[in-house]
Design a protein around this motif. Structure first.
Motif, PDB file in Angstrom:
ATOM      1  N   GLY A  30       0.811  -1.209   0.000  1.00  0.00           N
ATOM      2  CA  GLY A  30       0.000   0.000   0.000  1.00  0.00           C
ATOM      3  C   GLY A  30       0.840   1.252   0.000  1.00  0.00           C
ATOM      4  N   SER A  31       1.895   1.263   0.834  1.00  0.00           N
ATOM      5  CA  SER A  31       2.793   2.420   0.868  1.00  0.00           C
ATOM      6  C   SER A  31       3.476   2.617  -0.483  1.00  0.00           C
ATOM      7  N   MET A  32       3.883   1.509  -1.101  1.00  0.00           N
ATOM      8  CA  MET A  32       4.536   1.601  -2.408  1.00  0.00           C
ATOM      9  C   MET A  32       3.576   2.113  -3.475  1.00  0.00           C
ATOM     10  N   CYS A  33       2.311   1.704  -3.418  1.00  0.00           N
ATOM     11  CA  CYS A  33       1.318   2.200  -4.384  1.00  0.00           C
ATOM     12  C   CYS A  33       1.230   3.724  -4.332  1.00  0.00           C
ATOM     13  N   ILE A  34       1.137   4.272  -3.116  1.00  0.00           N
ATOM     14  CA  ILE A  34       1.021   5.729  -2.969  1.00  0.00           C
ATOM     15  C   ILE A  34       2.320   6.418  -3.363  1.00  0.00           C
ATOM     16  N   LEU A  35       3.459   5.903  -2.885  1.00  0.00           N
ATOM     17  CA  LEU A  35       4.744   6.538  -3.164  1.00  0.00           C
ATOM     18  C   LEU A  35       5.094   6.480  -4.647  1.00  0.00           C
ATOM     19  N   PHE A  36       4.822   5.349  -5.291  1.00  0.00           N
ATOM     20  CA  PHE A  36       5.102   5.228  -6.722  1.00  0.00           C
ATOM     21  C   PHE A  36       4.243   6.203  -7.529  1.00  0.00           C
ATOM     22  N   THR A  37       2.975   6.311  -7.171  1.00  0.00           N
ATOM     23  CA  THR A  37       2.089   7.229  -7.892  1.00  0.00           C
ATOM     24  C   THR A  37       2.544   8.673  -7.698  1.00  0.00           C
ATOM     25  N   ALA A  38       2.904   9.033  -6.460  1.00  0.00           N
ATOM     26  CA  ALA A  38       3.372  10.393  -6.185  1.00  0.00           C
ATOM     27  C   ALA A  38       4.681  10.678  -6.923  1.00  0.00           C
ATOM     28  N   TYR A  39       5.581   9.698  -6.971  1.00  0.00           N
ATOM     29  CA  TYR A  39       6.854   9.894  -7.671  1.00  0.00           C
ATOM     30  C   TYR A  39       6.631  10.064  -9.170  1.00  0.00           C
ATOM     31  N   TRP A  40       5.722   9.287  -9.731  1.00  0.00           N
ATOM     32  CA  TRP A  40       5.387   9.424 -11.155  1.00  0.00           C
ATOM     33  C   TRP A  40       4.887  10.836 -11.445  1.00  0.00           C
ATOM     34  N   MET A  41       3.969  11.316 -10.628  1.00  0.00           N
ATOM     35  CA  MET A  41       3.422  12.652 -10.843  1.00  0.00           C
ATOM     36  C   MET A  41       4.475  13.743 -10.624  1.00  0.00           C
ATOM     37  N   PRO A  61      -4.592  11.272  -9.308  1.00  0.00           N
ATOM     38  CA  PRO A  61      -4.193   9.867  -9.167  1.00  0.00           C
ATOM     39  C   PRO A  61      -3.640   9.520  -7.792  1.00  0.00           C
ATOM     40  N   VAL A  62      -2.891  10.453  -7.198  1.00  0.00           N
ATOM     41  CA  VAL A  62      -2.294  10.165  -5.884  1.00  0.00           C
ATOM     42  C   VAL A  62      -3.380   9.995  -4.821  1.00  0.00           C
ATOM     43  N   LEU A  63      -4.326  10.923  -4.782  1.00  0.00           N
ATOM     44  CA  LEU A  63      -5.355  10.898  -3.742  1.00  0.00           C
ATOM     45  C   LEU A  63      -6.364   9.772  -3.948  1.00  0.00           C
ATOM     46  N   THR A  64      -6.672   9.461  -5.192  1.00  0.00           N
ATOM     47  CA  THR A  64      -7.635   8.376  -5.424  1.00  0.00           C
ATOM     48  C   THR A  64      -7.009   7.003  -5.174  1.00  0.00           C
ATOM     49  N   VAL A  65      -5.739   6.837  -5.505  1.00  0.00           N
ATOM     50  CA  VAL A  65      -5.068   5.583  -5.156  1.00  0.00           C
ATOM     51  C   VAL A  65      -4.991   5.437  -3.637  1.00  0.00           C
ATOM     52  N   ALA A  66      -4.625   6.526  -2.963  1.00  0.00           N
ATOM     53  CA  ALA A  66      -4.558   6.483  -1.501  1.00  0.00           C
ATOM     54  C   ALA A  66      -5.930   6.213  -0.892  1.00  0.00           C
ATOM     55  N   GLY A  67      -6.969   6.877  -1.418  1.00  0.00           N
ATOM     56  CA  GLY A  67      -8.294   6.762  -0.828  1.00  0.00           C
ATOM     57  C   GLY A  67      -9.036   5.502  -1.226  1.00  0.00           C
ATOM     58  N   ALA A 213       5.022   3.492 -14.730  1.00  0.00           N
ATOM     59  CA  ALA A 213       3.580   3.578 -14.497  1.00  0.00           C
ATOM     60  C   ALA A 213       2.928   2.204 -14.589  1.00  0.00           C
ATOM     61  N   ASN A 214       3.351   1.371 -15.535  1.00  0.00           N
ATOM     62  CA  ASN A 214       2.827   0.007 -15.625  1.00  0.00           C
ATOM     63  C   ASN A 214       3.137  -0.788 -14.353  1.00  0.00           C
ATOM     64  N   CYS A 215       4.341  -0.614 -13.829  1.00  0.00           N
ATOM     65  CA  CYS A 215       4.710  -1.296 -12.581  1.00  0.00           C
ATOM     66  C   CYS A 215       3.855  -0.794 -11.420  1.00  0.00           C
ATOM     67  N   THR A 216       3.556   0.501 -11.425  1.00  0.00           N
ATOM     68  CA  THR A 216       2.678   1.053 -10.399  1.00  0.00           C
ATOM     69  C   THR A 216       1.299   0.405 -10.483  1.00  0.00           C
ATOM     70  N   GLY A 217       0.796   0.246 -11.695  1.00  0.00           N
ATOM     71  CA  GLY A 217      -0.486  -0.419 -11.875  1.00  0.00           C
ATOM     72  C   GLY A 217      -0.470  -1.859 -11.393  1.00  0.00           C
ATOM     73  N   MET A 218       0.623  -2.565 -11.633  1.00  0.00           N
ATOM     74  CA  MET A 218       0.732  -3.946 -11.161  1.00  0.00           C
ATOM     75  C   MET A 218       0.771  -4.006  -9.631  1.00  0.00           C
ATOM     76  N   LEU A 219       1.401  -3.016  -9.007  1.00  0.00           N
ATOM     77  CA  LEU A 219       1.394  -2.947  -7.543  1.00  0.00           C
ATOM     78  C   LEU A 219      -0.029  -2.778  -7.014  1.00  0.00           C
TER      79      LEU A 219
END
Length: 255
Positions: A30-41, A61-67, A213-219
């Protein structure tokens, strides 16, 4: 004669080990999902702002993945904690409701960001499959939260009504998470198509942004599937009250 273990103790011993290992994995994912999305943005999309520009969109994307994924998944698993199997359920109900309220609040801010960006740049709203999936998930989430608050948290509802609605509540809980994952994946794809459409390296050539981004989606998919597995695993469900109150010894250690 060794120590006698009750049914209650055995259930806790069997469930807690694998459950807490899964929780550790989930927390990391979960932490990686949020951090990866934030880093991408931040790294590829220019960072964050609240001025109606594309940097405003980057909050979405960051807030919706987190939420809708991470906090929602965490809130859904509250009743799988072995500690919640014993004693009063009210503290766990409050934690369940609070985590989901946090998830909903983050999601609403993420929606405000994308609508603000679209309106500022005269872009149509709610025309894509991604937006339809997302708004459906949010609408169902709102209905689910208010229904859960009214029926399961407030004391007025009868046990008969709660028993009738509980399977529906559980079904829509898992369905909303599945919709959220589908919305996130389609959103990642949509963002990459728009961003890399006129770039020197198109999406089809898999530039570094696309790979990341694809790796983020897989996470996100991995996190969601693990949450769904824990929700459906019968050994991690809260036992029926009759089981927990049975104090008859089950195992005899040392015999």
């Amino acid at each position: 004669m060794g120590k006698n273990f009750s049914v209650e103790e055995c259930l806790n011993r069997m469930a807690s080990g694998w459950f807490y290992l899964s929780c550790l994995v989930l927390g990391s994912l979960g932490s990686m999902c949020i951090l990866f999305t934030a880093y991408w943005m931040q790294f590829w999309c220019g960072g964050f702002a609240w001025d109606g520009s594309t940097h405003t969109f980057n909050w979405h994307p960051v807030l919706t993945v987190a939420g809708m994924v991470v906090f929602y998944g965490a809130g859904s698993l509250v009743y799988r904690l072995p500690q919640s199997w014993l004693g009063p359920k009210l503290p766990w109900k409050l934690l369940h409701a609070a985590l989901h309220l946090m998830a909903f609040s983050l999601t609403v801010v993420g929606l405000v960001a994308v609508f603000k960006f679209h309106n500022h740049n005269h872009i149509a709203n709610l025309y894509s499959l991604h937006s339809w999936l997302g708004i459906t998930a949010v609408f169902l989430f709102a209905c689910q939260w208010f229904l859960g608050f009214a029926i399961f948290l407030l004391p007025w509802a009868s046990l008969w009504l709660r028993s009738l609605l509980k399977p529906i509540h559980v079904f829509f809980g898992a369905s909303i998470l599945s919709l959220s994952i589908a919305s996130v994946i389609s959103g990642i794809n949509e963002k990459l198509f728009f961003t890399l459409k006129n770039a020197t390296k198109p999406y089809s050539s898999l530039p570094s942004q696309a790979v990341f981004a694809n790796c983020t989606g897989m996470l996100v998919v991995t996190f969601g599937l693990l949450v769904l597995y824990i929700l459906l695993a019968s050994s991690w469900k809260r036992p029926e009250p009759g089981i927990l109150t049975d104090r008859q010894p089950l195992l005899h250690d040392g015999e």
